[in-house]
Design an enzyme around this catalytic site. Structure first.
Site, PDB file in Angstrom:
ATOM      1  N   CYS A   1       5.276  -3.940  33.140  1.00 49.88           N
ATOM      2  CA  CYS A   1       4.022  -4.126  32.212  1.00 49.88           C
ATOM      3  C   CYS A   1       4.719  -5.170  30.954  1.00 49.88           C
ATOM      4  O   CYS A   1       3.892  -5.787  30.404  1.00 49.88           O
ATOM      5  CB  CYS A   1       4.040  -2.824  31.472  1.00 49.88           C
TER       6      CYS A   1
ATOM      7  N   HIS B   1       2.144  -3.542  23.891  1.00 49.51           N
ATOM      8  CA  HIS B   1       2.849  -2.714  24.814  1.00 49.51           C
ATOM      9  C   HIS B   1       2.440  -1.193  24.248  1.00 49.51           C
ATOM     10  O   HIS B   1       2.456  -0.365  25.256  1.00 49.51           O
ATOM     11  CB  HIS B   1       4.136  -2.727  24.559  1.00 49.51           C
TER      12      HIS B   1
ATOM     13  N   THR C   1      14.287  -1.996  30.599  1.00 55.47           N
ATOM     14  CA  THR C   1      13.503  -1.243  31.590  1.00 55.47           C
ATOM     15  C   THR C   1      13.283  -2.362  32.859  1.00 55.47           C
ATOM     16  O   THR C   1      12.926  -3.397  32.621  1.00 55.47           O
ATOM     17  CB  THR C   1      12.020  -0.869  31.014  1.00 55.47           C
TER      18      THR C   1
ATOM     19  N   GLU D   1      16.696   1.664  33.695  1.00 54.26           N
ATOM     20  CA  GLU D   1      17.064   1.000  32.413  1.00 54.26           C
ATOM     21  C   GLU D   1      18.405   0.571  32.544  1.00 54.26           C
ATOM     22  O   GLU D   1      19.301   1.309  33.009  1.00 54.26           O
ATOM     23  CB  GLU D   1      16.849   1.990  31.228  1.00 54.26           C
TER      24      GLU D   1
ATOM     25  N   GLU E   1      10.752   8.210  26.820  1.00 55.53           N
ATOM     26  CA  GLU E   1      10.204   7.010  26.790  1.00 55.53           C
ATOM     27  C   GLU E   1       8.815   6.990  25.768  1.00 55.53           C
ATOM     28  O   GLU E   1       8.684   6.274  25.091  1.00 55.53           O
ATOM     29  CB  GLU E   1       9.924   6.327  27.909  1.00 55.53           C
TER      30      GLU E   1
ATOM     31  N   CYS F   1       7.817   5.439  35.239  1.00 56.24           N
ATOM     32  CA  CYS F   1       7.702   4.356  34.524  1.00 56.24           C
ATOM     33  C   CYS F   1       7.694   3.179  35.858  1.00 56.24           C
ATOM     34  O   CYS F   1       8.817   3.115  36.434  1.00 56.24           O
ATOM     35  CB  CYS F   1       8.595   3.948  33.806  1.00 56.24           C
TER      36      CYS F   1
ATOM     37  N   CYS G   1      -0.247   4.123  30.903  1.00 55.04           N
ATOM     38  CA  CYS G   1       0.980   4.251  31.997  1.00 55.04           C
ATOM     39  C   CYS G   1       1.245   5.986  31.852  1.00 55.04           C
ATOM     40  O   CYS G   1       1.306   6.766  32.680  1.00 55.04           O
ATOM     41  CB  CYS G   1       2.053   3.675  31.947  1.00 55.04           C
TER      42      CYS G   1
ATOM     43  N   TYR H   1       0.714   2.067  26.779  1.00 52.82           N
ATOM     44  CA  TYR H   1       1.075   3.348  26.899  1.00 52.82           C
ATOM     45  C   TYR H   1       0.032   4.234  26.952  1.00 52.82           C
ATOM     46  O   TYR H   1      -0.122   5.418  27.552  1.00 52.82           O
ATOM     47  CB  TYR H   1       2.146   3.920  25.571  1.00 52.82           C
TER      48      TYR H   1
HETATM   49 FE1  SF4 Z   1       6.999   1.577  31.877  1.00 51.72          FE
HETATM   50 FE2  SF4 Z   1       4.881   2.378  30.768  1.00 51.72          FE
HETATM   51 FE3  SF4 Z   1       6.341   0.410  29.637  1.00 51.72          FE
HETATM   52 FE4  SF4 Z   1       4.978  -0.141  31.998  1.00 51.72          FE
HETATM   53  S1  SF4 Z   1       4.050   0.442  29.684  1.00 51.72           S
HETATM   54  S2  SF4 Z   1       7.129  -0.485  31.440  1.00 51.72           S
HETATM   55  S3  SF4 Z   1       5.034   1.641  32.976  1.00 51.72           S
HETATM   56  S4  SF4 Z   1       6.736   2.450  29.617  1.00 51.72           S
HETATM   57 FE    FE Z   2       8.527   1.237  28.054  1.00 56.01          FE
END
Ligand code: SF4
Ligand code: FE
Length: 483
Positions: A104, A292, A191, A257, A447, A100, A299, A296
């Site tokens: 983001c 968000h 995060t 985190e 996650e 991660c 990422c 995902y």
């Molecule tokens: Fe982390 Fe993915 Fe959230 Fe970006 S979108 S902060 S990489 S979990």
């Molecule tokens: Fe996240």
């Protein structure tokens, strides 16, 4: 100032006045702390890649607010192409870090706030939108990292904020002043909090009118008076304190985190973006979660690429790459991973323009994407462990490999096919362990389940967005049912 270098970013974080705790101790220099540094390296990379011509198209964009070139993570989306490029950038960053990379939430949260502050102003004649734009110009011009704080500790989940026996279970306004508000409470699973310049706080769920004091969205510096960060412990994190780099699996990058406490933190008026408008909280949370969940589909796919690569490598090293069942398992991993990417790209491509002028993802598809993310990475992990064999959890340590007394045994008995050394094989195995069970499992496995909302949250949204009545009508028409 525009587009910091990675080194400038690291120094900017070093120069802040942090209150970070880990393992029961206050960490005076977290920038050089071996447990925390890999997480900082992810953000550092996001700066360096933005300055690399090879990644310029994905990592940078022109701000519609200033006309300047900015990091895409701070961009307000102007098109579906922007939404797709965000997901592609996230996949790229996942591939480079295997972790991660934490940047983001500013992107997803700021786009949610951009659209929602506009809507609030339309209804109430407030001036949040212009204020929020000024804030974003500041973030873009200074090339800042902003962590996003959503999840409250929640206490008894069955009762609302105002009914909790401890009123601090949800972050709230405890004092109203002419120049701003004072807030208290905490945000969990925050995060990237130790690597951010600012923290951007939003309510965690829809609120009713009596929860007015809990309806607050704002941003403050991460070193503001009253903020305490308690870093979350990750599986195998103390391996980072050992000599050598094999046993950590991924020694350069990682996530972080933290439980972040706000003890009477002052927020000036200029940094407040929602204050008591409880009727807009649900929409804000829904939009943030939607963006968000779309993220995902980028990422986790990038990290999935790394895990698939590691599984294919260990198959080569074990001499089993040509076995038909192994080939088929790798195909299955690819199929699952690309299905996740399809959800990310589709929810971007089908995005729509909001009244504020920015672009919003397709909410149904983003929720379907994230629902798949709660499942497929688990299957990808299972297949990687299947291919790797039990040695992924039984291999001797790097210290044994380097030992004068027993190192030759490790070399002899753990070597692989075709002259592959024990060290090479162990490196691939430890990376798989890191992604499935170790520090990066936080960002890849668990996650995937709970980040951007746990599975049930997506199922509720899927139900709401699916328009079942329309589907019934389609069936009735074809079945020639009159009623
Ligand atoms: Fe982390 Fe993915 Fe959230 Fe970006 S979108 S902060 S990489 S979990
Ligand atoms: Fe996240």
């Amino acid at each position: 100032m525009q587009l910091m270098t990675g080194d400038e970013y690291v120094e900017s974080i070093r120069n802040m006045n942090w209150n970070i705790w880990m393992g029961g101790e206050k960490i005076e220099n977290h920038v050089d702390n071996p447990i925390l540094r890999p997480s900082l390296n992810c953000l550092k990379l996001s700066y360096d890649m933005a300055l690399d011509p090879a990644y310029e198209d994905l990592m940078t964009v022109t701000s519609h607010l200033t006309g300047n070139k900015i990091n895409r993570f701070s961009h307000i989306h102007r098109s579906t192409d922007d939404l797709m490029k965000k997901v592609k950038m996230q996949r790229l960053m996942g591939r480079k870090t295997g972790s991660c990379f934490q940047r983001c939430v500013i992107c997803d949260g700021s786009n949610a706030l951009y659209a929602t502050t506009y809507d609030i102003d339309q209804k109430y004649g407030t001036a949040y939108f212009e204020r929020f734009k000024r804030y974003m110009i500041d973030v873009q011009n200074k090339d800042l990292i902003v962590a996003g704080a959503l999840t409250d500790p929640k206490g008894d989940r069955s009762i609302p904020p105002t009914k909790q026996s401890d009123p601090d279970m949800y972050l709230r306004v405890v004092e109203r002043r002419g120049d701003g508000v004072v807030v208290s409470g905490a945000k969990a699973h925050l995060t990237g909090i130790t690597n951010a310049h600012e923290v951007f706080v939003m309510p965690t769920m829809a609120l009713s009118p009596e929860d007015k004091d809990y309806a607050i969205a704002f941003s403050v510096p991460t070193d503001a008076q009253g903020i305490t960060i308690i870093v979350g412990r990750q599986s195998c994190d103390e391996r980072k304190l050992e000599d050598g780099d094999i046993d950590v699996g991924n020694s350069v990058f990682g996530g972080v985190e933290g439980l972040t406490i706000f003890d009477r933190v002052f927020v000036p008026n200029e940094r407040i973006f929602l204050n008591g408008e409880t009727d807009f909280v649900g929409l804000l949370v829904e939009r943030f979660a939607g963006y968000h969940r779309n993220s995902y589909g980028g990422c986790k796919v990038g990290v999935g690429d790394v895990l698939i690569g590691a599984a294919a490598l260990i198959a080569d090293y074990n001499g089993i790459a040509k076995a038909s069942h192994v080939k088929d398992k790798i195909i299955e991993m690819i199929h699952l991973n690309e299905t996740l990417f399809s959800g990310g790209i589709a929810s971007s491509a089908n995005g729509v323009k909001t009244a504020s002028g920015n672009y919003y993802i397709d909410l149904l598809l983003a929720n379907v994407c994230k629902q798949n993310v709660t499942r497929f990475p688990y299957e990808i992990c299972r297949l990687a462990e299947d291919i790797a064999g039990g040695i992924v959890v039984t291999a001797p340590s790097e210290k044994d490999l380097r030992s004068d007394a027993v190192g030759h045994y490790v070399e002899k008995y753990l070597k692989g096919a075709n002259g592959v050394s024990a060290e090479t094989r162990l490196r691939a195995l430890r990376l798989i362990e890191n992604l499935t069970l170790g520090t990066s499992a936080v960002g890849y496995r668990t996650e995937s389940m709970h980040g951007a909302g746990s599975p049930q949250a997506q199922r509720i949204m899927i139900q709401r967005q699916a328009n079942l009545e329309e589907k019934k009508k389609l069936a009735k028409t074809l079945a020639r049912i009159e009623q």
